[in-house]
Motif scaffolding. Sequence first.
Motif, mmCIF file in Angstrom:
data_model
loop_
_atom_site.group_PDB
_atom_site.id
_atom_site.type_symbol
_atom_site.label_atom_id
_atom_site.label_comp_id
_atom_site.label_asym_id
_atom_site.label_seq_id
_atom_site.Cartn_x
_atom_site.Cartn_y
_atom_site.Cartn_z
ATOM 1 N N GLY A 96 0.872 -1.215 -0.023
ATOM 2 C CA GLY A 96 0.095 0.052 0.000
ATOM 3 C C GLY A 96 0.970 1.196 -0.161
ATOM 4 N N PRO A 97 0.424 2.529 0.605
ATOM 5 C CA PRO A 97 1.034 3.785 0.555
ATOM 6 C C PRO A 97 2.174 3.503 1.160
ATOM 7 C CG PRO A 97 -1.247 4.167 1.417
ATOM 8 C CD PRO A 97 -0.986 2.361 1.247
ATOM 9 N N VAL A 98 2.796 2.730 2.163
ATOM 10 C CA VAL A 98 3.916 2.576 2.866
ATOM 11 C C VAL A 98 4.855 2.178 1.725
ATOM 12 C CG1 VAL A 98 5.217 1.575 4.642
ATOM 13 C CG2 VAL A 98 2.972 2.223 5.373
ATOM 14 N N ALA A 99 4.612 1.212 1.235
ATOM 15 C CA ALA A 99 5.630 0.620 0.348
ATOM 16 C C ALA A 99 5.815 1.588 -0.904
ATOM 17 C CB ALA A 99 5.182 -0.581 -0.287
ATOM 18 N N GLY A 100 4.783 2.592 -1.350
ATOM 19 C CA GLY A 100 5.008 3.504 -2.374
ATOM 20 C C GLY A 100 5.944 4.524 -1.800
ATOM 21 N N ARG A 101 5.617 5.107 -0.393
ATOM 22 C CA ARG A 101 6.371 6.188 -0.040
ATOM 23 C C ARG A 101 7.887 5.723 0.099
ATOM 24 N NH1 ARG A 101 2.088 6.701 3.752
ATOM 25 N NH2 ARG A 101 0.428 7.937 2.635
ATOM 26 N N ALA A 102 7.997 4.429 0.541
ATOM 27 C CA ALA A 102 9.384 3.665 0.739
ATOM 28 C C ALA A 102 10.368 3.679 -0.318
ATOM 29 C CB ALA A 102 9.309 2.356 1.616
ATOM 30 N N ARG A 103 9.514 3.385 -1.660
ATOM 31 C CA ARG A 103 10.166 3.353 -2.817
ATOM 32 C C ARG A 103 10.805 4.486 -3.279
ATOM 33 N NH1 ARG A 103 6.084 1.378 -5.086
ATOM 34 N NH2 ARG A 103 6.492 -0.841 -4.666
ATOM 35 N N THR A 104 9.712 5.681 -3.007
ATOM 36 C CA THR A 104 10.306 6.928 -3.487
ATOM 37 C C THR A 104 11.509 7.206 -2.756
ATOM 38 O OG1 THR A 104 7.917 7.597 -4.343
ATOM 39 C CG2 THR A 104 9.594 9.339 -3.922
ATOM 40 N N ALA A 105 11.310 7.091 -1.402
ATOM 41 C CA ALA A 105 12.677 7.361 -0.540
ATOM 42 C C ALA A 105 13.660 6.811 -0.941
ATOM 43 C CB ALA A 105 12.046 7.289 0.949
ATOM 44 N N ALA A 106 13.821 5.538 -1.329
ATOM 45 C CA ALA A 106 14.883 4.576 -1.603
ATOM 46 C C ALA A 106 15.479 5.266 -2.909
ATOM 47 C CB ALA A 106 14.351 3.189 -1.774
ATOM 48 N N ILE A 107 14.638 5.627 -3.813
ATOM 49 C CA ILE A 107 14.974 6.234 -5.204
ATOM 50 C C ILE A 107 15.945 7.512 -4.920
ATOM 51 C CG2 ILE A 107 14.426 7.276 -7.296
ATOM 52 C CD1 ILE A 107 12.091 5.145 -7.514
ATOM 53 N N LEU A 108 15.221 8.483 -4.103
ATOM 54 C CA LEU A 108 15.999 9.689 -3.664
ATOM 55 C C LEU A 108 17.315 9.364 -2.952
ATOM 56 C CD1 LEU A 108 15.977 12.730 -3.480
ATOM 57 C CD2 LEU A 108 14.557 12.510 -1.472
ATOM 58 N N ALA A 109 17.169 8.394 -2.035
ATOM 59 C CA ALA A 109 18.419 8.279 -1.268
ATOM 60 C C ALA A 109 19.903 7.559 -2.045
ATOM 61 C CB ALA A 109 18.115 7.277 -0.123
ATOM 62 N N ALA A 110 19.197 6.759 -3.023
ATOM 63 C CA ALA A 110 20.316 6.058 -4.123
ATOM 64 C C ALA A 110 20.758 7.380 -4.856
ATOM 65 C CB ALA A 110 19.493 5.122 -5.081
ATOM 66 N N PHE A 111 20.098 8.281 -5.370
ATOM 67 C CA PHE A 111 20.576 9.362 -6.220
ATOM 68 C C PHE A 111 21.403 10.004 -5.182
ATOM 69 C CE2 PHE A 111 20.049 13.984 -7.259
ATOM 70 C CZ PHE A 111 20.623 13.931 -8.312
ATOM 71 N N LEU A 112 21.255 10.583 -3.935
ATOM 72 C CA LEU A 112 21.756 11.278 -2.929
ATOM 73 C C LEU A 112 23.237 10.372 -2.776
ATOM 74 C CD1 LEU A 112 19.438 12.852 -0.622
ATOM 75 C CD2 LEU A 112 20.529 13.979 -2.368
ATOM 76 N N LEU A 113 23.222 9.277 -2.580
ATOM 77 C CA LEU A 113 24.406 8.415 -2.350
ATOM 78 C C LEU A 113 25.399 8.331 -3.247
ATOM 79 C CD1 LEU A 113 25.818 6.479 -0.386
ATOM 80 C CD2 LEU A 113 24.461 4.559 -1.746
ATOM 81 N N VAL A 114 24.988 8.304 -4.464
ATOM 82 C CA VAL A 114 26.007 8.487 -5.787
ATOM 83 C C VAL A 114 26.779 9.711 -5.756
ATOM 84 C CG1 VAL A 114 26.078 8.807 -8.144
ATOM 85 C CG2 VAL A 114 24.476 6.787 -7.367
ATOM 86 N N LEU A 115 25.901 10.986 -5.468
ATOM 87 C CA LEU A 115 26.589 12.334 -5.259
ATOM 88 C C LEU A 115 27.278 12.424 -4.200
ATOM 89 C CD1 LEU A 115 23.424 14.622 -6.324
ATOM 90 C CD2 LEU A 115 25.404 13.803 -7.633
ATOM 91 N N LEU A 116 26.930 11.721 -2.733
ATOM 92 C CA LEU A 116 27.795 12.363 -1.873
ATOM 93 C C LEU A 116 29.123 11.043 -1.655
ATOM 94 C CD1 LEU A 116 25.080 12.439 0.899
ATOM 95 C CD2 LEU A 116 26.559 14.237 -0.236
ATOM 96 N N PHE A 117 28.925 9.857 -2.633
ATOM 97 C CA PHE A 117 29.870 8.955 -2.326
ATOM 98 C C PHE A 117 31.064 9.568 -3.375
ATOM 99 C CE2 PHE A 117 31.502 4.424 -3.294
ATOM 100 C CZ PHE A 117 32.181 4.455 -2.431
ATOM 101 N N ALA A 118 30.563 10.015 -4.624
ATOM 102 C CA ALA A 118 31.325 10.621 -5.525
ATOM 103 C C ALA A 118 32.254 11.740 -4.849
ATOM 104 C CB ALA A 118 30.948 11.288 -6.714
ATOM 105 N N ALA A 119 31.605 12.666 -4.016
ATOM 106 C CA ALA A 119 32.036 13.809 -3.425
ATOM 107 C C ALA A 119 33.179 13.415 -2.554
ATOM 108 C CB ALA A 119 30.890 14.763 -2.765
ATOM 109 N N GLY A 120 32.881 12.502 -1.812
ATOM 110 C CA GLY A 120 33.728 11.821 -0.732
ATOM 111 C C GLY A 120 34.823 11.209 -1.259
ATOM 112 N N GLY A 121 34.908 10.499 -2.306
ATOM 113 C CA GLY A 121 35.894 10.165 -3.181
ATOM 114 C C GLY A 121 36.771 10.998 -3.732
ATOM 115 N N VAL A 122 36.535 12.223 -4.180
ATOM 116 C CA VAL A 122 37.237 13.364 -4.658
ATOM 117 C C VAL A 122 37.874 14.070 -3.352
ATOM 118 C CG1 VAL A 122 37.155 15.567 -5.665
ATOM 119 C CG2 VAL A 122 35.750 13.819 -6.726
ATOM 120 N N TRP A 123 37.348 14.283 -2.412
ATOM 121 C CA TRP A 123 37.886 14.789 -1.078
ATOM 122 C C TRP A 123 38.941 13.543 -0.567
ATOM 123 C CZ3 TRP A 123 34.342 17.647 2.539
ATOM 124 C CH2 TRP A 123 34.973 18.574 3.393
ATOM 125 N N THR A 124 38.722 12.597 -0.370
ATOM 126 C CA THR A 124 39.670 11.409 -0.095
ATOM 127 C C THR A 124 40.924 11.529 -0.885
ATOM 128 O OG1 THR A 124 38.016 10.193 0.862
ATOM 129 C CG2 THR A 124 39.913 9.126 0.594
#
Length: 379
Positions: A196-224
């Motif tokens: 139901g709605p919980v799964a749908g919102r969780a899916r949206t949150a996962a997509i957004l978090a995956a996008f942010l992870l790619v950006l932040l992980f790349a930023a961390g790699g450059v900084w490292t």
Amino acid sequence: MDFFDYPTLRVIWWLLLGVLLIGFAVMDGFDLGVGLLLPFVARTDGERRVTINSVGPVWEGNQVWLILGAGAIFAAWPAIYAVAFSGFYLAMFVVLCSLILRPVGFKYRSKLEGRRWRAIWDWMLFLGGFVPALIFGVAVGNALLGAPFAFDNTLRMAYHGSFFDLLSPFAVLCGLVSVVMLAMHGGNYLAAKADGPVAGRARTAAILAAFLLVLLFAAGGVWTANLEGYRISGALAHDAASNPLGKTVVRETGTWLANYRSMPWMMAAPALGFVGAVLAGVAAWRHYERSAFLASSVSVFGVVATAGVSMFPFILPSSFDPVSSLTVWDASSSRTTLLIMLIMVVMLLPVVLGYTAFIYRVLRGKVTERQVEADHHSY
């Protein structure tokens, strides 16, 4: 080379420590992620109960990986345990307090039906997921930067920092990487486990978090790549008794990338972190729930492994006195201790894995609001 010689055992236990920490990040990581997503993916009391009950039967078992990891550090790497649990004492205390909020929240939330009462425990469960995720990431960041400790000539350790010194900009970035990584992992688990709605919102949150992870992980790699890393200068006996002061260490910018130049196969770790996150986001967007959770597990594996392979052979460098830095070759227990522990792991780890697989098979299937309301034993 003898499989049970001292250098080989040290490397095996470095790998096993990584396995246990990755096991904790993958297994306990998704229920930490569900906790930190709770206030945002569930709006009604029924939806919150579905969210909580998706991890309620398994979160205690998942914490076995944390206990195993801490126990392995204590027994196999006593110097690491002494420095980390003494120098980072206040940070560890904050983590333990936040982890205590989880069992209390699970047990007490449904004891009363008042909206305010349940809302308070919902936010306690959020803190129980968010705070450990942040501080564990900050700890990794400080390991890359080096911790301000030193040994004297009798190997007594002195720590020269404070709690707020841990919160440097780079360490906070690593903490945010950890938070979005576990949010992605928890969101994909919840999308597969709830409906139901919980799964749908969780899916949206996962997509957004995956996008942010790619950006932040790349930023961390450059900084490292532009950080001052640590390098052992000169020869170091790999089979000598543990003594952190028996080496020379220099600090150089970009040293944490040296392993990737000398051993290109190690690039698999950051590649899995990036590719896993991208595939997790795409699979979640396409509603491939199991594939999304598997991909996020691969991403968690890659992100955590990246820190380990980047620092090898260092486990915890010292920014105050680089010579005191702890490495695979000078921070372990004796050969006999490592060998006995390895035999125990070979015997017991399959039991843990088998029991875990059995439990998840028994508890397979989605959690629905109707099931939660009908089950008087649910949270």
